[in-house]
Scaffold this motif. Structure first.
Motif, PDB file in Angstrom:
ATOM      1  N   ILE A   6       0.848  -1.191   0.000  1.00  7.56           N
ATOM      2  CA  ILE A   6       0.000   0.000   0.000  1.00  7.56           C
ATOM      3  C   ILE A   6       0.886   1.244   0.000  1.00  7.56           C
ATOM      4  N   GLU A   8       0.272   5.169   0.360  1.00  4.07           N
ATOM      5  CA  GLU A   8      -0.720   6.213   0.644  1.00  4.07           C
ATOM      6  C   GLU A   8      -0.192   7.584   0.254  1.00  4.07           C
ATOM      7  N   SER A  21      -2.363   0.517  -4.375  1.00  2.03           N
ATOM      8  CA  SER A  21      -2.024  -0.726  -3.684  1.00  2.03           C
ATOM      9  C   SER A  21      -1.970  -1.852  -4.709  1.00  2.03           C
ATOM     10  N   LEU A  38      -7.817  -5.146   1.441  1.00  2.00           N
ATOM     11  CA  LEU A  38      -7.568  -3.709   1.492  1.00  2.00           C
ATOM     12  C   LEU A  38      -8.726  -2.993   2.181  1.00  2.00           C
ATOM     13  N   LYS A  39      -9.953  -3.390   1.835  1.00  2.00           N
ATOM     14  CA  LYS A  39     -11.136  -2.730   2.391  1.00  2.00           C
ATOM     15  C   LYS A  39     -11.369  -3.078   3.861  1.00  2.00           C
ATOM     16  N   PHE A  44      -9.790   2.636   3.804  1.00  2.00           N
ATOM     17  CA  PHE A  44     -10.012   2.224   2.419  1.00  2.00           C
ATOM     18  C   PHE A  44     -11.457   1.794   2.189  1.00  2.00           C
ATOM     19  N   ALA A  47     -13.410   4.807   1.267  1.00  2.00           N
ATOM     20  CA  ALA A  47     -13.016   5.513   0.049  1.00  2.00           C
ATOM     21  C   ALA A  47     -14.185   5.584  -0.932  1.00  2.00           C
ATOM     22  N   ASN A  50     -12.444   2.284  -5.208  1.00  2.00           N
ATOM     23  CA  ASN A  50     -11.309   1.370  -5.207  1.00  2.00           C
ATOM     24  C   ASN A  50     -11.324   0.682  -6.572  1.00  2.00           C
ATOM     25  N   THR A  91      -7.052   3.886  -5.262  1.00  2.00           N
ATOM     26  CA  THR A  91      -8.093   4.335  -4.340  1.00  2.00           C
ATOM     27  C   THR A  91      -8.215   5.848  -4.412  1.00  2.00           C
ATOM     28  N   TRP A  93     -10.394   9.131  -2.629  1.00  2.00           N
ATOM     29  CA  TRP A  93     -11.337   9.733  -1.694  1.00  2.00           C
ATOM     30  C   TRP A  93     -11.771  11.043  -2.332  1.00  2.00           C
TER      31      TRP A  93
END
Length: 125
Positions: A6, A8, A21, A38-39, A44, A47, A50, A91, A93
């Protein structure tokens, strides 16, 4: 736990934030399991999108997760470097401002950051 890398804080634009990721997979089930892993991370799971793609021997798989066209951007980049059996998840946001076509450039930038982390060189860049 699958082998999940991952990264970020890859970039942000007009309030939207991106991460990338991924990890090795050999089937749709393994790709789904990696996305699910991941979730499990609350950040995540919350988010907006994804988006992911993977090149498997029987062809590419992708999921836009509401970010229409983004999965194909990832597929093209995977094809360009010949990376098979490795799912890449971008991902996003959402920050409240629509990004228009810039969102595709941001998906490319996120995937490029992931390739850099793996030591994969994008020819022609």
């Amino acid at each position: 736990m699958p082998d999940l890398k991952i990264i970020e804080g890859v970039l942000s634009d007009r309030g939207s934030k991106y991460a990338v990721s991924g990890g090795p997979v050999t089937s749709r089930a393994e790709a789904d399991a990696l996305v699910k892993a991941l979730k499990r991370k609350k950040k995540f799971a919350k988010a907006t999108h994804n988006t992911w793609a993977v090149l498997l021997p029987d062809g590419p798989l992708k999921a836009d997760d509401g970010e229409s066209g983004a999965g194909m951007v990832i597929v093209r980049m995977l094809e360009r470097v010949g990376l098979e059996n490795h799912v890449v998840i971008v991902t996003r946001w959402f920050g409240g401002t629509k990004l228009g076509g810039d969102r595709f450039r941001h998906v490319q930038s996120a995937v490029r950051s992931y390739f850099d982390e793996l030591g994969i060189d994008l020819q022609g860049d």
